[in-house]
Design an enzyme around this catalytic site. Structure first.
Site, mmCIF file in Angstrom:
data_model
loop_
_atom_site.group_PDB
_atom_site.id
_atom_site.type_symbol
_atom_site.label_atom_id
_atom_site.label_comp_id
_atom_site.label_asym_id
_atom_site.label_seq_id
_atom_site.Cartn_x
_atom_site.Cartn_y
_atom_site.Cartn_z
ATOM 1 C CD GLU A 64 -3.022 -1.041 2.243
ATOM 2 O OE1 GLU A 64 -3.016 -0.070 3.024
ATOM 3 O OE2 GLU A 64 -3.906 -1.912 2.256
ATOM 4 C CD GLU A 122 -3.413 -5.493 4.266
ATOM 5 O OE1 GLU A 122 -4.265 -4.677 4.686
ATOM 6 O OE2 GLU A 122 -2.192 -5.290 4.322
HETATM 7 C C1 PNW Z 1 -4.149 -1.520 5.732
HETATM 8 N N1 PNW Z 1 -6.888 4.314 5.058
HETATM 9 O O1 PNW Z 1 -4.103 -0.265 6.310
HETATM 10 C C2 PNW Z 1 -2.801 -2.108 6.086
HETATM 11 O O2 PNW Z 1 -2.059 -2.655 5.044
HETATM 12 C C3 PNW Z 1 -2.815 -2.974 7.297
HETATM 13 O O3 PNW Z 1 -1.547 -2.950 7.891
HETATM 14 C C4 PNW Z 1 -3.917 -2.511 8.220
HETATM 15 O O4 PNW Z 1 -3.859 -3.103 9.479
HETATM 16 C C5 PNW Z 1 -5.237 -2.805 7.497
HETATM 17 O O5 PNW Z 1 -5.276 -2.180 6.234
HETATM 18 C C6 PNW Z 1 -6.483 -2.390 8.267
HETATM 19 O O6 PNW Z 1 -6.547 -1.011 8.431
HETATM 20 C C7 PNW Z 1 -4.851 0.823 5.952
HETATM 21 O O7 PNW Z 1 -6.996 5.195 5.934
HETATM 22 C C8 PNW Z 1 -4.927 1.854 6.877
HETATM 23 O O8 PNW Z 1 -7.371 4.467 3.902
HETATM 24 C C9 PNW Z 1 -5.595 3.003 6.581
HETATM 25 C C10 PNW Z 1 -6.195 3.134 5.338
HETATM 26 C C11 PNW Z 1 -6.138 2.115 4.403
HETATM 27 C C12 PNW Z 1 -5.454 0.944 4.719
#
Ligand code: PNW
Length: 478
Positions: free
Chosen positions: A172, A379
């Site tokens: 990401e 994921e």
């Molecule tokens: C992803 N947003 O995080 C990550 O790859 C993981 O490590 C995380 O634990 C999981 O999704 C759940 O959140 C994100 O704000 C965190 O758009 C924030 C965002 C997107 C993905």
């Protein structure tokens, strides 16, 4: 539609890879052991107000010491795969120079444990834990970080290339660039839109250069990939302003990475939308060719849709007068005329609404954009406030329903021709959920942070049945 009751059994191919996902900083702990130095997340978590109740990853799930038990847990659930990340500051503490043997030994032991139990490892090189020394030298907005990343990739490939065959460069990069340097809600907590756009380019370059190094260092059958979190963007109405808002967010969320990585270009509309912020002079001749490397796999992370509208000058004036968002920094440089809305329907504990159609659509989009490239969901999952009952059991029917809906969506994409080869559920364990600390639980296995006891939730048993049979079991009714 994917939400109605299904009668025909939903079956997946026998060789479909069923697994779970984690990331180093979120589970390992042992932050100061065996030569590991701070990453930007160790530093960020210590800034007052940065993370919920001042939580940090010092201990997390203590996976660094408990990995044999965690691999046993996976094997017991019949998992065929496991996606984990390598902590850069554990294997190359300053981000430069030789590797630390003890750091590499940990990952070698973890991989050997997995292989012994017939769990295929999928190794992610970077899941957000940049060595603090590299941030002190400027971090991802600086070009040198891309070169450092390629060298680190080479170190890990040399050490583990004989036993790991599935590799992912970045997880990401949108979050690294735009939450890390734009909105500042992720480490390193900077709020500079121009720096965020430079970071995005240097993450792209790091991906391309690392992919070249991996290709040269790894055996021919190694499979190389990247994990993106493309946005499933919906315009609130069909008006021109709303459709334009959706186009801008698609450019800044998805095409800023998929453009150079899959097609060797930055789209004209993206460049035009961000001209006020950067002149893009950080993109040098040859960069796009370096970034545009053949990939064997494309990994999609998906949780929730993005519902947007265009903000009129009048709306913006009301916002300004009422003081909303006056101090908030945007993770969308150049898109200040875009408003985000809560989508209708149920939400998870993150406040993220549930729309499995997005997963089908994104898989089909990438299958069109990257023909011949295998797709993986790396994921997908949900946080819920589940608690153990008097017998210590954790019943989490909402999570199982979420998974059922999204796996139906994956199946629909496959029926429509998408070459999806595997699904890695986020997450194996409850863990450190970044800015939310330990307050959000994504695991199919509960972690008691006092005792470090692991208890598989009902969703884990459900997922184990799916992995065992290849058929989607019924989900509990609401
Ligand atoms: C992803 N947003 O995080 C990550 O790859 C993981 O490590 C995380 O634990 C999981 O999704 C759940 O959140 C994100 O704000 C965190 O758009 C924030 C965002 C997107 C993905």
């Amino acid at each position: 539609g994917s939400s109605g009751p299904s009668t025909a059994p939903v079956s997946f191919p026998a060789d479909f890879l069923w697994g779970t996902s984690t990331a180093a900083y979120q589970i390992e702990g042992a932050a100061q052991e065996d030569g590991r130095t701070p990453s930007i997340w160790d530093t960020f978590a210590r800034q007052p107000g940065a993370v919920f109740e001042g939580h940090n990853g010092d201990t997390a799930c203590d996976h660094y010491h408990r990995y044999p038990q965690d691999v046993d847990l996976m094997a017991g659930l019949g998992m065929g795969g496991y996606r984990f990340s390598v902590s850069w500051p554990r294997v190359q503490p300053t981000g430069r120079g030789p590797a630390v043997q003890k750091g590499l030994d940990f990952y070698r032991s973890l991989v050997d444990e997995l292989l012994e139990k017939n769990v295929t490892p999928l190794l992610t090189l970077y899941h957000w834990d940049l060595p603090q020394e590299l941030e002190d030298a400027g971090g991802w907005p600086e070009r040198d970080t891309a070169y450092r990343f390629a060298e680190y990739a080479q170190l890990v490939a040399d050490a583990l290339g004989d036993r790991v065959s599935m590799w992912t460069t970045l997880n990401e990069p949108w979050c690294s660039a735009f939450l890390g340097y734009g909105s500042g809600v992720h480490a390193p907590g900077r709020t500079d839109p121009a720096a965020a756009l430079r970071a995005a380019h240097h993450l792209n370059l790091g991906h391309g250069l690392a992919t070249q190094r991996l290709r040269a260092a790894l055996p021919e059958d190694a499979r190389l990939s990247v994990s993106l979190n493309p946005a499933y963007v919906l315009a609130r109405t069909d008006s021109e302003a709303d459709r334009d808002a959706a186009r801008r967010i698609d450019a800044l969320a998805t095409r800023v990475f998929s453009g150079p990585m899959l097609h060797g270009r930055y789209d004209d509309d993206l460049i035009a939308d961000t001209r006020r912020i950067t002149d893009w002079s950080h993109v040098r001749d040859g960069d796009l060719a370096d970034i545009h490397q053949p990939l064997d796999g494309l990994c999609v992370n998906y949780y929730t849709p993005s519902l947007v509208s265009g903000v009129t000058a009048e709306d913006a004036e009301v916002e300004r007068r009422d003081g909303h968002g006056a101090s908030a920094h945007s993770p969308w440089p150049g898109a200040d005329r875009v408003a985000f809305h809560q989508s209708p329907g149920e939400q998870t504990a993150m406040g993220w609404s549930i729309d499995p159609t997005g997963l089908t659509e994104l898989l089909l989009r990438f299958s069109r954009e990257a023909p011949g490239v295998a797709l993986y969901v790396t994921e997908n999952g949900a946080a819920y406030d589940d608690k153990p009952d008097a017998d210590g059991r954790v019943d989490d029917p909402e999570r199982t329903r979420y998974l059922h809906q999204h796996l139906t969506a994956v199946h629909e994409a496959m029926a429509a021709g998408a070459d999806v080869r595997g699904y890695f559920l986020w997450s194996l364990l409850d863990n450190f959920e970044w800015a939310y600390g330990y307050s959000k639980r994504f695991g199919i296995v509960r972690v008691d942070y006092e005792t470090q006891a692991r208890v598989p939730k009902a969703s884990a048993e459900w997922y184990a049945e799916l992995a065992r049979t290849g058929r989607l079991p019924e989900a509990p009714r609401p």
